[in-house]
Write an enzyme that holds these catalytic residues in place. Structure first.
Site, PDB file in Angstrom:
ATOM      1  N   GLU A 189      19.539  19.254  13.457  1.00 32.69           N
ATOM      2  CA  GLU A 189      19.236  20.914  13.822  1.00 32.69           C
ATOM      3  C   GLU A 189      20.419  21.408  14.222  1.00 32.69           C
ATOM      4  O   GLU A 189      20.260  22.711  14.841  1.00 32.69           O
ATOM      5  CB  GLU A 189      18.003  21.083  14.600  1.00 32.69           C
ATOM      6  CG  GLU A 189      16.514  20.829  13.960  1.00 32.69           C
ATOM      7  CD  GLU A 189      16.377  19.384  13.534  1.00 32.69           C
ATOM      8  OE1 GLU A 189      16.609  18.589  14.167  1.00 32.69           O
ATOM      9  OE2 GLU A 189      15.925  19.325  12.286  1.00 32.69           O
ATOM     10  N   ASN A 275      16.699  14.176   9.015  1.00 34.80           N
ATOM     11  CA  ASN A 275      16.519  15.331   7.864  1.00 34.80           C
ATOM     12  C   ASN A 275      18.030  15.752   7.316  1.00 34.80           C
ATOM     13  O   ASN A 275      18.999  15.653   8.124  1.00 34.80           O
ATOM     14  CB  ASN A 275      15.894  16.417   8.323  1.00 34.80           C
ATOM     15  CG  ASN A 275      16.327  17.130   9.376  1.00 34.80           C
ATOM     16  OD1 ASN A 275      16.358  16.556  10.644  1.00 34.80           O
ATOM     17  ND2 ASN A 275      16.646  18.304   9.503  1.00 34.80           N
ATOM     18  N   ASP A 340      11.387  18.819   6.758  1.00 29.78           N
ATOM     19  CA  ASP A 340      11.862  18.031   8.107  1.00 29.78           C
ATOM     20  C   ASP A 340      11.071  16.848   8.237  1.00 29.78           C
ATOM     21  O   ASP A 340      10.817  16.573   9.520  1.00 29.78           O
ATOM     22  CB  ASP A 340      11.865  19.081   8.992  1.00 29.78           C
ATOM     23  CG  ASP A 340      12.452  18.372  10.460  1.00 29.78           C
ATOM     24  OD1 ASP A 340      13.425  18.132  10.373  1.00 29.78           O
ATOM     25  OD2 ASP A 340      11.959  18.672  11.524  1.00 29.78           O
TER      26      ASP A 340
HETATM   27  O1  LIG Z   1      17.132  15.674  13.484  1.00 29.12           O
HETATM   28  C1  LIG Z   1      17.486  15.354  14.396  1.00 29.12           C
HETATM   29  O2  LIG Z   1      18.779  15.050  14.662  1.00 29.12           O
HETATM   30  C2  LIG Z   1      16.432  15.014  15.596  1.00 29.12           C
HETATM   31  C3  LIG Z   1      16.657  14.538  16.800  1.00 29.12           C
HETATM   32  C4  LIG Z   1      15.589  14.569  17.727  1.00 29.12           C
HETATM   33  C5  LIG Z   1      16.016  13.840  18.775  1.00 29.12           C
HETATM   34  O3  LIG Z   1      17.135  13.333  19.124  1.00 29.12           O
HETATM   35  O4  LIG Z   1      14.986  13.574  19.945  1.00 29.12           O
HETATM   36  C6  LIG Z   1      14.223  14.752  17.255  1.00 29.12           C
HETATM   37  C7  LIG Z   1      14.040  15.325  16.039  1.00 29.12           C
HETATM   38  N1  LIG Z   1      15.278  15.542  14.953  1.00 29.12           N
HETATM   39  C8  LIG Z   1      12.775  15.716  15.335  1.00 29.12           C
HETATM   40  O5  LIG Z   1      12.763  16.211  14.171  1.00 29.12           O
HETATM   41  C9  LIG Z   1      11.483  15.689  16.086  1.00 29.12           C
HETATM   42  O6  LIG Z   1      10.327  15.968  15.496  1.00 29.12           O
HETATM   43  C10 LIG Z   1      11.718  14.993  17.500  1.00 29.12           C
HETATM   44  C11 LIG Z   1      10.782  14.755  18.260  1.00 29.12           C
HETATM   45  C12 LIG Z   1      11.329  14.203  19.393  1.00 29.12           C
HETATM   46  C13 LIG Z   1      10.687  13.922  20.652  1.00 29.12           C
HETATM   47  O7  LIG Z   1      11.531  13.087  21.499  1.00 29.12           O
HETATM   48  O8  LIG Z   1       9.836  14.393  20.880  1.00 29.12           O
HETATM   49  N2  LIG Z   1      12.714  14.214  19.149  1.00 29.12           N
HETATM   50  C14 LIG Z   1      13.072  14.707  17.803  1.00 29.12           C
END
Ligand SMILES: O=C(O)c1cc(C(=O)O)c2c(n1)C(=O)C(=O)c1cc(C(=O)O)[nH]c1-2
Length: 616
Positions: A189, A275, A340
Site C-alpha cells: 500500500e 497484492n 486486495d
Molecule cells: O500489502 C502489504 O504490504 C500489507 C502488509 C500488511 C502488514 O505488513 O501488516 C497487511 C496488509 N498488507 C493487508 O492487506 C492486511 O489486510 C493486513 C492486516 C494486517 C494485520 O496485521 O492485521 N496486516 C496487514
C-alpha cells in the site's frame, strides 16, 4: 553439526517446548500435550500476566525453550507504540513457572526510523521471534533484523533489511531454515517492491535475495522452475516485468509480509506474496480505449500459462530452494487482483492421502476465500474449495489453476462501485489456522464474513513510500450481527464440521492440542477452549483487551501452561479501539466506517501476555 533449523525440528519433537512461531517450521500450531484436556479444562485459571509495554496491537506469540543456559525460558516481542519503545523483546526465566522472572529486555535505541510507523498500513504489529543456536532472532518495524544472545540479551549482529523510505515496513516473523534467517516485509500500500532475503544466522551476512517482481533473474526463476506445471505460467520470460504496464514492476508490490514455512526433507521454503501495487485494478493493465475492458485485462494465454496483465508475481505461493532461493514452483492464486486479496497467508505443510495417493501437501487458506491444497514438491494444484461466501469467482479451474472470475463482482472501472465477497480483509487475513498432522485434512481456522463495495479511483502519483491505494472501499458484514466465524474445515471436501459465530471478526489464530482442545481468542477479549470434535466452547475467560495473537502451550515443572498475547490492533482492530485517530491515514479504506456499520463497541487497548494452567 546440526543446522539451526534441525535444532528447531528436534525441539518441536519435545512436547514441552514451543520453539518457533508456528511451534514447528511446518506451521501446524499443534501441541502433543494433553495434561490440559476436555475433562479438566474447566479448571483452567490465570496464573500470571506480564505487560508488553504497548498500546498497539499484539499479534504473534511467545516461544518457549526448555534449556537456555540450563533454564526454561520464554521470549516475546511487542508491537510498537513509538519508535523509542518499538519491538521490546523480553526474556522470562520460567524456573519458577508460576512466578516467572524477567532476566533481560532489549529495545533497539540507535538509528531508529520514526517514519516507519505511519507507513505500516495495518498497525505496527510484530508477528513474533525465533530461537536457535543460542540466539534470539527478531525484526523491527523499521526494518532491522537482529540476533541477540539468548542468555544475556546482548546484540550479536544487526542488519538493515527493509527501508521505510521505499514503503517497506517489517511486520511478519523471520523464519530460520537450515542456517539462514529468511526475512520479508510489507509495503504494497506504499508502492514497495516485494523481496525475500536470506541471512547467515551466525554473521548476519546476506546470502541471497529474490524479488517478487522484475526479471526472471531477480525473481530467482530458472528454466527449471515450474517444469512439472507449465500451465502455472513461467513459460514466458520475465513475466515479472511484462505483466505490468511499462516500468510499474518497480513499484509492483507482491511483498511477502506474513508467514513462511520450511520442509527440511525437500529443503524447500514456502513464502507467498501480497497484492500488486495500488488497488485500482484497471491502472495495472496497459490496454487503452475500447480494448481496456475487464475481459481483455483478464485474458489468459493457454500456451504461456499466463495472462498478459497477471501482475506477476504478486498473489503467488513460491516454493523455493533454501540454499539459493531458486524457484521450484510459483502458483498465483489471484492473477490481476481486483480486491486486495493478498496471497500471504500461511502455507501449512502436512501429508495426506488424496484420490488414493499419499501426497506431501501444502494447505493455504487464501484471503480470496478459497482453501488451496497443493503438492508441495512441484506445486500441482489438487483442491481449491470455498471456505467462506465467495461471489467474485465461480470456482478455481484445477487444470489451469485460474479462478473463473465473475464480472459483476469484479471492481474495474474508475468511479464505478462494485460489490464483492469476501471483503479486502479476506475470508481470512494473516491470523493462522492450526492442524493436527495425524488428522491432516481438518483445519481449525479463524474466518471473517464481510463483503465490500469498491470504487476504483484515478492514480495521482507513483511515489514510493506514500499511500498507494486509489480506491474508495466500504466494508460491511455479510449478515448483521455476525462478522467472524471460527471453524473446523475439511480441505478435501470443502465441508465445515462446526463453526462458532461471533459479532466481531476473528483476528487471532488457532492452536490445536492432543488434549482434544482448540484454543483461540476473540476480538473483544474472550479467550476460549473449544472441544475440537464438537465445537462446543468448554471454557472462556475475559482478558484485558482484544485478542489478535496466537495461543501457545508448554510444560515446565511437570505442569502444562497456555499463553496468549492480548492487545487489540491489527487492521481490523484499529477502528474498534479507543485510539480511533490512529487509523485516520487509512480512512480511505473505510475502516472506521466499517466498525460503525457493524455496530461494534470500542474495545480498550493494552498489551499483556496472559498465562493459564489447571488449578491444583
Ligand atoms: O500489502 C502489504 O504490504 C500489507 C502488509 C500488511 C502488514 O505488513 O501488516 C497487511 C496488509 N498488507 C493487508 O492487506 C492486511 O489486510 C493486513 C492486516 C494486517 C494485520 O496485521 O492485521 N496486516 C496487514
Amino acid at each position: 553439526d546440526e543446522s539451526a533449523s534441525a535444532e528447531i525440528d528436534k525441539r518441536a519433537q519435545d512436547p514441552n517446548q514451543w520453539p518457533a512461531p508456528g511451534r514447528d517450521n511446518l506451521l501446524t500450531r499443534f501441541s502433543p500435550l494433553k495434561d490440559i484436556n476436555t475433562d479438566n479444562v474447566g479448571k483452567l485459571e490465570m496464573i500470571w500476566a506480564q505487560s508488553m509495554n504497548s498500546l498497539r496491537g499484539q499479534e504473534g506469540q511467545p516461544i518457549v525453550i526448555s534449556d537456555v543456559g540450563g533454564k526454561p525460558m520464554m521470549f516475546f516481542v511487542s508491537g510498537c507504540p513509538s519508535m523509542a519503545l518499538c519491538n521490546v523483546v523480553q526474556a522470562l526465566d520460567l524456573s519458577d513457572p508460576d512466578n516467572p522472572k524477567q532476566i533481560w529486555n532489549y529495545v533497539k535505541t540507535t538509528d531508529r526510523d520514526e517514519s516507519a510507523i505511519p507507513r505500516a498500513c495495518c498497525d505496527t504489529v510484530n508477528r513474533g521471534l525465533n530461537y536457535a543456536k543460542g540466539k534470539v532472532v527478531f525484526h523491527t518495524l523499521d526494518g532491522f533484523v537482529i540476533a541477540l544472545d539468548a542468555k544475556t540479551g546482548k546484540e550479536l549482529w544487526t542488519v538493515k533489511h527493509a527501508y521505510p523510505e521505499h514503503g517497506e515496513t517489517h511486520t511478519g516473523p523471520a523464519m530460520i531454515a537450515e542456517n539462514l534467517v529468511i526475512a520479508g516485509f510489507g509495503g504494497d500500500e506504499f508502492a514497495a517492491r516485494g523481496r525475500l532475503d536470506a541471512y547467515d544466522i551466525e554473521t548476519g551476512e546476506k546470502v541471497w535475495t529474490c524479488h517478487s517482481t522484475g526479471s526472471d533473474k531477480d525473481v530467482c526463476l530458472t528454466p527449471e522452475s515450474n517444469k512439472a506445471n507449465p500451465h502455472f505460467g513461467t513459460a514466458g520470460k520475465d513475466l515479472g516485468i511484462k505483466t505490468y504496464p511499462e516500468g510499474e514492476w518497480k513499484i509492483g508490490g507482491g511483498a511477502p509480509w506474513a508467514w513462511f514455512s520450511y520442509d527440511p526433507e525437500l529443503k524447500m521454503i514456502y513464502a507467498s506474496t501480497g497484492n500488486p501495487g495500488h488497488w485500482s485494478p484497471g491502472l495495472r493493465c496497459a490496454l487503452k480505449g475500447d480494448d481496456h475492458t475487464h475481459e481483455k485485462c483478464n485474458e489468459y494465454d493457454a500456451e504461456l500459462g499466463s495472462g498478459p496483465f497477471d501482475n506477476k508475481w504478486s498473489m503467488t505461493i513460491f516454493g523455493r530452494k533454501v540454499d539459493t532461493g531458486e524457484v521450484v514452483f510459483a502458483y498465483q492464486m489471484t492473477p490481476f487482483d481486483q480486491w486486495d486479496y493478498d496471497g500471504v497467508n500461511e502455507n501449512i505443510l502436512v501429508d495426506m492421502e488424496i484420490d488414493g495417493k499419499k501426497r506431501k501437501t501444502l494447505v493455504h487458506f487464501d484471503r480470496n476465500g478459497f482453501a488451496y491444497v497443493l503438492d508441495r514438491t512441484d506445486g500441482t494444484l489438487l483442491r481449491a474449495n470455498k471456505f467462506v461466501t465467495v461471489d467474485w469467482a465461480e470456482k478455481v479451474d484445477l487444470k489451469t489453476g485460474r479462478p473463473i472470475k465473475v464480472k459483476a463482482h469484479s471492481p474495474f472501472n474508475i468511479g464505478v462501485n462494485t460489490s464483492s465477497c469476501p471483503s479486502a480483509m479476506g475470508g481470512k487475513d494473516q491470523q493462522p489456522c492450526a492442524v493436527d498432522p495425524s488428522d491432516p485434512t481438518m483445519f481449525y481456522c479463524p474466518t471473517n464474513n464481510w463483503c465490500m463495495e469498491d470504487e476504483p479511483q484515478e492514480r495521482t502519483h507513483t511515489q514510493q513510500g506514500t499511500v498507494y491505494v486509489f480506491a474508495n472501499v466500504y466494508m460491511y458484514p455479510e449478515k448483521p450481527g455476525i462478522t467472524g466465524k471460527f471453524k473446523k474445515f475439511n480441505v478435501l471436501t470443502g465441508e465445515t464440521a462446526w463453526e462458532i459465530p461471533d459479532p466481531y471478526p476473528n483476528w487471532g489464530g488457532g492452536m490445536v492440542t492432543a488434549g482434544g482442545l482448540v484454543f483461540y481468542g476473540s476480538l473483544n477479549g474472550d479467550f476460549r477452549a473449544v472441544d475440537r470434535d464438537t465445537g462446543k466452547i468448554l471454557w472462556s475467560r475475559k482478558l484485558g483487551s482484544g485478542i489478535i495473537g496466537n495461543p501457545i502451550t508448554y510444560k515446565v515443572g511437570g505442569k502444562q501452561y497456555v499463553s496468549v498475547h492480548s492487545g487489540i490492533g491489527g487492521w481490523i482492530g484499529l477502528p474498534v479501539t479507543a485510539g480511533l485517530d490512529l487509523n485516520d491515514k487509512f480512512g480511505a479504506i473505510g475502516a472506521t466506517a466499517m466498525a460503525k456499520a457493524a455496530g461494534l463497541n470500542l474495545i480498550p487497548q493494552g498489551a499483556n501476555v496472559y498465562t493459564f494452567r489447571v488449578s491444583d
